[in-house]
Design a protein around this motif. Structure first.
Motif, short mmCIF file in Angstrom:
data_model
loop_
_atom_site.label_atom_id
_atom_site.label_comp_id
_atom_site.label_asym_id
_atom_site.label_seq_id
_atom_site.Cartn_x
_atom_site.Cartn_y
_atom_site.Cartn_z
N LEU A 34 0.82 -1.21 0.00
CA LEU A 34 0.00 0.00 0.00
C LEU A 34 0.85 1.26 0.00
O LEU A 34 0.51 2.25 -0.66
CB LEU A 34 -0.92 0.02 1.22
N LEU A 35 1.93 1.22 0.74
CA LEU A 35 2.83 2.37 0.80
C LEU A 35 3.34 2.73 -0.59
O LEU A 35 3.29 3.88 -1.01
CB LEU A 35 3.99 2.08 1.74
N VAL A 36 3.81 1.73 -1.31
CA VAL A 36 4.35 1.97 -2.65
C VAL A 36 3.26 2.45 -3.60
O VAL A 36 3.45 3.40 -4.36
CB VAL A 36 5.05 0.70 -3.20
N LEU A 37 2.11 1.82 -3.53
CA LEU A 37 1.00 2.23 -4.40
C LEU A 37 0.56 3.66 -4.08
O LEU A 37 0.33 4.46 -5.00
CB LEU A 37 -0.17 1.26 -4.25
N ASP A 38 0.49 3.99 -2.80
CA ASP A 38 0.11 5.36 -2.40
C ASP A 38 1.12 6.40 -2.87
O ASP A 38 0.75 7.47 -3.33
CB ASP A 38 -0.03 5.46 -0.88
N LYS A 39 2.39 6.10 -2.69
CA LYS A 39 3.43 7.10 -2.99
C LYS A 39 3.70 7.26 -4.48
O LYS A 39 4.06 8.33 -4.93
CB LYS A 39 4.75 6.73 -2.29
N THR A 40 3.54 6.17 -5.26
CA THR A 40 3.87 6.24 -6.68
C THR A 40 2.65 6.42 -7.57
O THR A 40 2.78 6.89 -8.70
CB THR A 40 4.61 4.97 -7.14
N ASP A 41 1.47 6.00 -7.12
CA ASP A 41 0.25 6.00 -7.94
C ASP A 41 0.47 5.25 -9.26
O ASP A 41 -0.15 5.57 -10.27
CB ASP A 41 -0.24 7.42 -8.23
N SER A 42 1.35 4.26 -9.23
CA SER A 42 1.66 3.51 -10.44
C SER A 42 1.47 2.02 -10.17
O SER A 42 2.16 1.44 -9.33
CB SER A 42 3.10 3.77 -10.88
N VAL A 43 0.57 1.41 -10.94
CA VAL A 43 0.36 -0.02 -10.80
C VAL A 43 1.60 -0.78 -11.28
O VAL A 43 1.96 -1.82 -10.71
CB VAL A 43 -0.90 -0.46 -11.58
N LEU A 48 6.12 -4.25 -9.93
CA LEU A 48 7.56 -4.49 -9.88
C LEU A 48 8.02 -4.64 -8.43
O LEU A 48 8.81 -5.53 -8.10
CB LEU A 48 8.31 -3.34 -10.55
N PHE A 49 7.50 -3.80 -7.57
CA PHE A 49 7.85 -3.85 -6.15
C PHE A 49 7.44 -5.20 -5.55
O PHE A 49 8.23 -5.85 -4.85
CB PHE A 49 7.15 -2.70 -5.42
N MET A 50 6.22 -5.63 -5.80
CA MET A 50 5.74 -6.89 -5.24
C MET A 50 6.50 -8.08 -5.81
O MET A 50 6.74 -9.06 -5.12
CB MET A 50 4.23 -7.04 -5.45
N THR A 51 6.92 -7.98 -7.07
CA THR A 51 7.74 -9.04 -7.67
C THR A 51 9.09 -9.12 -6.97
O THR A 51 9.56 -10.21 -6.61
CB THR A 51 7.94 -8.78 -9.17
N CYS A 52 9.71 -7.98 -6.75
CA CYS A 52 11.01 -7.95 -6.06
C CYS A 52 10.89 -8.40 -4.61
O CYS A 52 11.81 -8.99 -4.05
CB CYS A 52 11.63 -6.56 -6.14
N TYR A 53 9.76 -8.13 -3.99
CA TYR A 53 9.50 -8.57 -2.62
C TYR A 53 9.33 -10.08 -2.57
O TYR A 53 9.79 -10.75 -1.64
CB TYR A 53 8.25 -7.86 -2.10
N SER A 54 8.71 -10.66 -3.61
CA SER A 54 8.41 -12.09 -3.64
C SER A 54 9.53 -12.94 -4.22
O SER A 54 9.65 -14.12 -3.88
CB SER A 54 7.13 -12.34 -4.45
N LEU A 55 10.32 -12.39 -5.11
CA LEU A 55 11.36 -13.16 -5.79
C LEU A 55 12.32 -13.89 -4.84
O LEU A 55 12.60 -15.08 -5.05
CB LEU A 55 12.11 -12.27 -6.77
N PRO A 56 12.84 -13.23 -3.80
CA PRO A 56 13.73 -13.96 -2.89
C PRO A 56 13.06 -15.15 -2.21
O PRO A 56 13.72 -16.12 -1.87
CB PRO A 56 14.14 -12.91 -1.86
N ARG A 57 11.76 -15.08 -2.04
CA ARG A 57 11.02 -16.17 -1.41
C ARG A 57 10.99 -17.41 -2.30
O ARG A 57 10.77 -18.51 -1.82
CB ARG A 57 9.60 -15.74 -1.08
N GLY A 98 8.59 11.50 6.47
CA GLY A 98 8.07 11.74 5.14
C GLY A 98 9.01 11.28 4.03
O GLY A 98 8.84 11.66 2.87
N TYR A 99 10.00 10.47 4.38
CA TYR A 99 10.99 10.02 3.40
C TYR A 99 10.42 8.89 2.55
O TYR A 99 9.90 7.91 3.07
CB TYR A 99 12.25 9.54 4.12
N PHE A 100 10.53 9.05 1.24
CA PHE A 100 10.19 7.95 0.33
C PHE A 100 11.10 8.02 -0.88
O PHE A 100 11.15 9.03 -1.57
CB PHE A 100 8.73 8.03 -0.13
N ASN A 101 11.82 6.95 -1.09
CA ASN A 101 12.65 6.79 -2.28
C ASN A 101 12.36 5.39 -2.79
O ASN A 101 12.64 4.40 -2.11
CB ASN A 101 14.13 6.94 -1.92
N TYR A 102 11.78 5.31 -3.95
CA TYR A 102 11.33 4.02 -4.48
C TYR A 102 12.46 2.99 -4.51
O TYR A 102 12.27 1.85 -4.10
CB TYR A 102 10.74 4.21 -5.89
#
Length: 189
Positions: A34-43, A48-57, A98-102
């Protein structure tokens, strides 16, 4: 005939520590996305974020086993929980400022996915050592319920918190749950 107890001290500590960790994981998986979706507004960036989160698993469990054979699984389990606690408190502090860096969040999510996958391998190989003879079926029944129940309970709660108090407290909650789990797991004999 004397029947061995399932809920020995060590089994209880590991099981409760895992429940606490899984509650935190359920919150984290939901909140990070949700954080990434909120900050980027990009599906696309979210996917890509969720893929990178899941790939190591997917990849790390294949290679983690031989390396874990060289270390105490108990120590690996609680050290990974301490590291997770620090990471989630870091996420909390980033959000407060308020820090966010994708790119930074993407790398942190890969680290978290890696920690989760190595933890799973360590847990799966350590768990049978804590089960008293004759209790394997009951123990694995308990273990198999932890993840689905944690997700079913915490994702709706996280959704409500997201709408009412925001994401930062969810990360703080996650850091605290991992810290509690790590401290308790150091007590396993």
């Amino acid at each position: 005939m004397v029947k061995n107890k399932l809920w020995t001290k060590d089994f209880t500590i590991l099981t409760l520590g895992t429940i606490v960790s899984m509650l935190g994981n359920a919150v984290a998986g939901f909140a990070i996305g949700l954080l990434v979706l909120d900050k980027t507004d990009s599906v696309l960036l979210y996917a890509l974020f969720m893929t990178c989160y899941s790939l190591p698993r997917i990849v790390l469990p294949i290679v983690a086993g031989p390396y874990l054979d060289r270390f105490s699984r108990k120590r690996v389990i609680y050290m990974l929980d301490f590291v997770s606690a620090a990471l989630y408190v870091g996420f909390f502090l980033f959000l407060l400022q308020g820090y966010f860096n994708y790119t930074v969040y993407l790398l942190l999510s890969m680290v978290i996915g890696s920690i989760d996958s190595v933890y799973s391998v360590a847990y799966d190989s350590f768990y049978p050592l804590l089960i008293s003879e004759g209790n394997y079926t009951r123990a694995y029944s308990v273990s198999s319920l932890i993840y689905p129940l944690s997700t079913a309970i915490m994702v709706p709660i996280a959704g409500i918190c997201y709408k009412t108090i925001g994401l930062a407290p969810l990360f703080l909650f996650n850091g605290v749950t991992f810290l509690i789990a790590a401290i308790s797991e150091t007590q396993i004999k």
